[in-house]
Design a protein around this motif. Sequence first.
Motif, short mmCIF file in Angstrom:
data_model
loop_
_atom_site.label_atom_id
_atom_site.label_comp_id
_atom_site.label_asym_id
_atom_site.label_seq_id
_atom_site.Cartn_x
_atom_site.Cartn_y
_atom_site.Cartn_z
N GLY A 189 23.53 -24.89 79.80
CA GLY A 189 22.20 -25.72 80.60
C GLY A 189 21.96 -26.84 79.97
N THR A 190 21.04 -27.69 80.89
CA THR A 190 20.72 -28.80 80.61
C THR A 190 20.25 -29.59 79.19
OG1 THR A 190 20.04 -28.89 82.87
CG2 THR A 190 19.20 -30.92 81.76
N TRP A 191 19.63 -28.13 78.89
CA TRP A 191 19.23 -28.88 77.19
C TRP A 191 19.57 -28.07 76.05
CZ3 TRP A 191 17.01 -33.03 78.57
CH2 TRP A 191 16.08 -33.47 79.13
N GLN A 192 21.27 -27.17 76.07
CA GLN A 192 21.93 -27.38 75.96
C GLN A 192 22.82 -27.30 74.42
OE1 GLN A 192 23.21 -23.04 77.87
NE2 GLN A 192 21.65 -21.98 76.77
N GLY A 193 22.63 -27.37 73.58
CA GLY A 193 23.62 -27.92 73.06
C GLY A 193 24.32 -26.63 71.94
N ILE A 194 25.93 -26.94 70.89
CA ILE A 194 26.09 -26.64 70.52
C ILE A 194 26.06 -26.50 68.93
CG2 ILE A 194 28.54 -25.31 69.32
CD1 ILE A 194 29.67 -26.03 72.93
N TYR A 195 25.68 -26.13 67.85
CA TYR A 195 25.62 -26.47 66.68
C TYR A 195 26.16 -25.16 65.45
CZ TYR A 195 21.66 -29.04 68.85
OH TYR A 195 21.12 -30.25 69.33
N LEU A 196 26.86 -26.54 64.53
CA LEU A 196 26.95 -25.91 63.02
C LEU A 196 25.74 -25.49 62.15
CD1 LEU A 196 30.07 -26.23 61.37
CD2 LEU A 196 28.18 -26.37 60.97
N TRP A 197 25.47 -24.68 61.70
CA TRP A 197 24.70 -24.55 60.97
C TRP A 197 24.60 -24.82 59.38
CZ3 TRP A 197 19.39 -21.27 62.46
CH2 TRP A 197 18.73 -21.56 61.78
N GLU A 198 24.39 -25.39 58.94
CA GLU A 198 24.88 -24.92 57.15
C GLU A 198 23.60 -24.06 56.52
OE1 GLU A 198 26.90 -24.45 54.45
OE2 GLU A 198 28.40 -26.16 55.04
N HIS A 199 24.66 -23.89 56.09
CA HIS A 199 23.58 -22.62 55.19
C HIS A 199 22.64 -22.87 54.03
CE1 HIS A 199 22.43 -20.89 58.61
NE2 HIS A 199 22.89 -20.26 58.81
N ALA B 36 28.19 -20.43 57.09
CA ALA B 36 27.82 -21.50 58.12
C ALA B 36 27.74 -20.71 58.67
CB ALA B 36 28.47 -22.33 57.54
N SER B 37 27.30 -21.23 60.35
CA SER B 37 26.91 -20.45 61.85
C SER B 37 26.87 -21.64 62.60
CB SER B 37 25.98 -19.33 61.42
OG SER B 37 24.86 -19.80 61.57
N LEU B 38 27.67 -20.58 63.90
CA LEU B 38 26.82 -21.66 64.80
C LEU B 38 25.93 -21.35 65.55
CD1 LEU B 38 30.92 -21.07 66.01
CD2 LEU B 38 29.93 -23.02 65.43
N VAL B 39 25.47 -22.52 66.39
CA VAL B 39 24.17 -21.79 67.19
C VAL B 39 24.16 -22.25 68.99
CG1 VAL B 39 22.42 -20.78 65.64
CG2 VAL B 39 22.77 -23.06 66.17
N ILE B 40 23.71 -22.10 69.47
CA ILE B 40 23.57 -22.69 71.03
C ILE B 40 21.94 -22.72 71.12
CG2 ILE B 40 23.72 -22.66 73.53
CD1 ILE B 40 26.18 -21.52 73.66
N CYS B 41 21.58 -24.21 70.73
CA CYS B 41 19.70 -24.46 70.83
C CYS B 41 20.04 -25.69 72.02
CB CYS B 41 19.91 -24.88 69.20
SG CYS B 41 18.41 -24.25 68.87
N GLU B 42 18.48 -26.14 72.15
CA GLU B 42 18.02 -26.97 72.61
C GLU B 42 18.44 -28.30 71.89
OE1 GLU B 42 13.73 -29.78 73.14
OE2 GLU B 42 14.02 -27.41 73.39
N THR C 210 28.98 -29.91 70.26
CA THR C 210 28.88 -30.31 72.02
C THR C 210 29.75 -31.60 72.20
OG1 THR C 210 26.01 -30.11 72.39
CG2 THR C 210 27.84 -30.23 74.18
N SER C 211 30.12 -32.08 71.57
CA SER C 211 30.25 -33.29 72.29
C SER C 211 31.52 -33.06 71.57
CB SER C 211 30.50 -34.85 72.19
OG SER C 211 30.82 -34.84 70.71
N ASP C 212 32.54 -32.77 70.53
CA ASP C 212 33.58 -32.15 70.26
C ASP C 212 34.22 -30.76 70.83
OD1 ASP C 212 34.02 -34.11 67.75
OD2 ASP C 212 32.20 -32.73 67.09
N VAL C 213 33.09 -30.05 71.19
CA VAL C 213 33.65 -29.02 71.67
C VAL C 213 34.45 -29.57 73.28
CG1 VAL C 213 33.27 -26.56 72.64
CG2 VAL C 213 32.74 -27.47 70.62
#
Length: 138
Positions: free
Chosen positions: A112-122, A46-52, A20-23
């Motif tokens: 949104g208030t509780w949303q963050g951007i994540y890289l999800w390593e699989h 690997a993928s990207l997700v928006i999550c709490e 999130t902070s990088d983006v």
Amino acid sequence: MLTQQQIQVDTRGRGTRELTSDVQSIVRQSGIKSGTCNVFIRHTSASLVICENADPAVLHDLETFMARLVPDGDPMFTHTAEGPDDMPAHVRSILTQSDLTMPVMDGRCALGTWQGIYLWEHRHRGHRRTVIITVSGE
């Protein structure tokens, strides 16, 4: 106006890494006040997700769910060239997303208030992942 930047993200193996902070920093540096931001990962395991982003238990629970849905070493998978987590990592990435697009408002991604951007390593071992951030607008 359009700006594009590529970042390298080192993962420590299976799990998430918040971007999130990088983006948000790249969006802010672009000078674009209104438009869209696209984040794209150039990998198939690997993928990207928006999550709490408030409670780490959410990310743990997602990993637990995914492990049940797509278990490593499942005998139905024949693609195991890089180990028992090889094909499950590809399936996990297909079930999630390789890109995210968000609105840019007032010079930042309108999360949104509780949303963050994540890289999800699989994959179980760490990798260097390439992520491209494209910001367009005015």
